[in-house]
Design an enzyme around this catalytic site. Structure first.
Site, mmCIF file in Angstrom:
data_model
loop_
_atom_site.group_PDB
_atom_site.id
_atom_site.type_symbol
_atom_site.label_atom_id
_atom_site.label_comp_id
_atom_site.label_asym_id
_atom_site.label_seq_id
_atom_site.Cartn_x
_atom_site.Cartn_y
_atom_site.Cartn_z
ATOM 1 N N LYS A 194 18.954 91.308 103.784
ATOM 2 C CA LYS A 194 20.321 90.941 104.187
ATOM 3 C C LYS A 194 20.901 91.892 105.232
ATOM 4 O O LYS A 194 20.412 92.991 105.441
ATOM 5 C CB LYS A 194 21.212 90.852 102.945
ATOM 6 C CG LYS A 194 20.855 89.599 102.146
ATOM 7 C CD LYS A 194 21.919 89.163 101.188
ATOM 8 C CE LYS A 194 21.512 87.810 100.607
ATOM 9 N NZ LYS A 194 22.271 87.438 99.425
ATOM 10 N N ARG A 223 16.273 88.336 93.529
ATOM 11 C CA ARG A 223 15.826 87.238 94.398
ATOM 12 C C ARG A 223 15.289 87.841 95.691
ATOM 13 O O ARG A 223 16.048 88.452 96.443
ATOM 14 C CB ARG A 223 17.038 86.329 94.671
ATOM 15 C CG ARG A 223 16.746 85.088 95.460
ATOM 16 C CD ARG A 223 18.031 84.290 95.659
ATOM 17 N NE ARG A 223 17.776 83.083 96.418
ATOM 18 C CZ ARG A 223 17.686 83.042 97.733
ATOM 19 N NH1 ARG A 223 17.844 84.128 98.451
ATOM 20 N NH2 ARG A 223 17.431 81.894 98.333
HETATM 21 N N1 HH2 Z 1 21.199 84.485 99.007
HETATM 22 C C1 HH2 Z 1 20.793 83.502 99.852
HETATM 23 C C2 HH2 Z 1 20.602 82.199 99.362
HETATM 24 N N2 HH2 Z 1 20.787 81.907 98.059
HETATM 25 N N3 HH2 Z 1 21.357 82.593 95.873
HETATM 26 C C3 HH2 Z 1 21.760 83.545 95.020
HETATM 27 N N4 HH2 Z 1 21.948 83.274 93.724
HETATM 28 N N5 HH2 Z 1 21.985 84.838 95.446
HETATM 29 C C4 HH2 Z 1 21.824 85.198 96.746
HETATM 30 O O1 HH2 Z 1 22.083 86.374 97.085
HETATM 31 C C5 HH2 Z 1 21.396 84.199 97.690
HETATM 32 C C6 HH2 Z 1 21.176 82.883 97.197
HETATM 33 C C7 HH2 Z 1 20.562 83.793 101.298
HETATM 34 O O2 HH2 Z 1 19.218 84.085 101.564
HETATM 35 P P1 HH2 Z 1 18.113 83.061 102.123
HETATM 36 O O3 HH2 Z 1 17.864 81.961 101.149
HETATM 37 O O4 HH2 Z 1 16.910 83.823 102.495
HETATM 38 O O5 HH2 Z 1 18.708 82.501 103.473
HETATM 39 P P2 HH2 Z 1 19.322 81.114 103.906
HETATM 40 O O6 HH2 Z 1 20.569 80.914 103.106
HETATM 41 O O7 HH2 Z 1 19.584 81.293 105.380
HETATM 42 O O8 HH2 Z 1 18.310 80.034 103.626
#
Ligand code: HH2
Length: 284
Positions: free
Chosen positions: A205, A241
Site C-alpha cells: 500500500k 491479506r
Molecule cells: N485492500 C484492498 C482490497 N480489498 N479488503 C480488505 N478487507 N482489506 C483491505 O485492506 C483491502 C481489501 C486493496 O488492495 P488490492 O486488492 O490489491 O487492490 P485493488 O483494490 O486495486 O484491486
C-alpha cells in the site's frame, strides 16, 4: 489470506491475473506457498477507481472460483461491494464475504449477509474509492474508526448476522492519510479488544511509499509490507491479506520460531501470531 485480483486495473497487479489460466496459476502458487485463504476480487478499489457493472464483475470472478474449486478445497473469500456478486460467489463455493464498505454499499447488503450466513469482513472506509483520498479528515482517527466498526458490527447483528461470523478490518489506506494509518496500526490491540477476529490489509500500500518515497512502484514495497504484517501479527491480528504469500508466510514462520524458541517466554501476542493459520481455518 492471498490476494487474487482478476481485474485489469488493480493498483499493484492489475491485468496480471485477469485471464483464467494466469489466475489459476497464481492461485496454485499461493496455495503451495502456504495461503490459508484466497480472496478473489473482480473490481479494483484503488484510490480513484471507477465502479464496474455487476455482470462484468460476475464474468470475471465466477469462472475463477469454479476453476479453483476443481483443484483445491482451500477456503475462498469474495472481495465485493455487491450483494448479488457475494450471493453468486457463495453459491459457487466461496465461504467468506469481504466487503470493503462494511455492508453499507447497498440496501441489500445487510439482509444478504444475514441470509448467506457465512463469515463477513466488515472493513472501515471513509468515503468511496473514487474520492476517498481527497484530503480525508478525522478529529480522532482511532476513536472514529473503532466506533464506526462497532456500529457496523451491531447493525449486522441486528440484521441477523451471527456475532461469531463477523471479522473487522481497519481499512488501511481507505480514506486515510499516513498519520491516520500509523495511528490505526498502533491501536490494533484496541481493535482486537472489541473481541472480533481482525483482518489486516497492508500489502504494497501507499503507506509504505509515504515512509519510503523511492517505493513509487507497488512491486517495490515488499520490505515495508512485511514490516507492517509482522507489526500487525505482534498486535494479535488473526489474518493478513497479502499479495506476496510466500514471503509473508516465511517472515511469520521465522518470527514465530524466534518468539517461541528464543529462550524468553513468549508474550501473549506472540502466541497468537503462531495461531494465525489455525485461526483463519477455524473461523471459516
Ligand atoms: N485492500 C484492498 C482490497 N480489498 N479488503 C480488505 N478487507 N482489506 C483491505 O485492506 C483491502 C481489501 C486493496 O488492495 P488490492 O486488492 O490489491 O487492490 P485493488 O483494490 O486495486 O484491486
Amino acid at each position: 489470506m492471498g490476494v487474487l485480483n482478476v481485474t485489469p486495473d488493480s493498483f499493484s497487479d492489475g491485468g496480471r491475473f485477469a485471464g483464467l489460466d494466469a489466475a489459476l496459476a497464481q492461485a496454485r502458487r499461493m496455495i503451495e506457498a502456504g495461503a490459508d485463504l484466497i480472496d478473489i476480487g473482480g473490481e479494483s478499489t484503488r484510490p480513484g477507481a471507477t465502479p464496474v457493472e455487476e455482470d462484468i464483475e460476475l464474468d470475471r470472478v465466477l469462472p475463477v472460483i469454479a476453476a479453483i474449486r476443481q483443484i483445491s478445497d482451500i477456503p475462498l473469500s469474495i472481495d465485493t461491494l455487491k450483494p448479488a456478486v457475494a450471493r453468486a460467489a457463495v453459491q459457487a463455493g466461496v465461504v467468506m464475504w469481504n466487503d470493503i464498505s462494511g455492508l453499507t454499499a447497498s440496501p441489500d447488503s445487510l439482509p444478504t449477509a444475514a441470509e448467506l450466513g457465512c463469515p463477513i469482513v466488515i472493513m472501515h472506509m471513509k468515503g468511496r474509492p473514487a474520492t476517498m483520498q481527497d484530503s480525508p479528515r478525522y478529529d480522532d482517527p482511532v476513536r472514529e474508526v473503532l466506533s464506526d466498526l462497532e456500529a457496523r458490527a451491531n447493525a449486522a447483528m441486528s440484521a441477523g448476522v451471527a456475532r461469531d461470523k463477523i471479522w473487522l478490518d481497519p481499512g488501511i489506506g481507505f480514506g486515510k492519510q499516513l498519520e491516520h494509518n500509523l495511528a490505526l496500526m498502533a491501536a490494533l490491540d484496541r481493535l482486537k479488544a472489541l473481541e472480533f477476529p481482525v483482518l489486516l490489509g497492508v500489502s504494497r500500500k501507499r503507506t509504505v511509499m509515504a515512509i519510503d518515497p523511492t517505493a513509487t512502484d507497488p512491486n517495490d514495497r515488499l520490505g515495508g509490507s512485511l514490516a507492517m504484517a509482522l507489526f500487525g501479527a505482534a498486535k494479535g491480528v488473526n489474518a493478513i491479506r497479502v499479495h506476496d504469500v510466500r514471503e509473508t508466510v516465511q517472515a511469520l514462520k521465522v518470527w514465530a520460531a524466534l518468539a517461541g524458541d528464543g529462550g524468553a517466554s513468549p508474550s501473549a501476542p506472540q502466541i497468537e501470531a503462531r495461531q494465525i493459520p489455525y485461526a483463519a481455518r477455524a473461523i471459516v
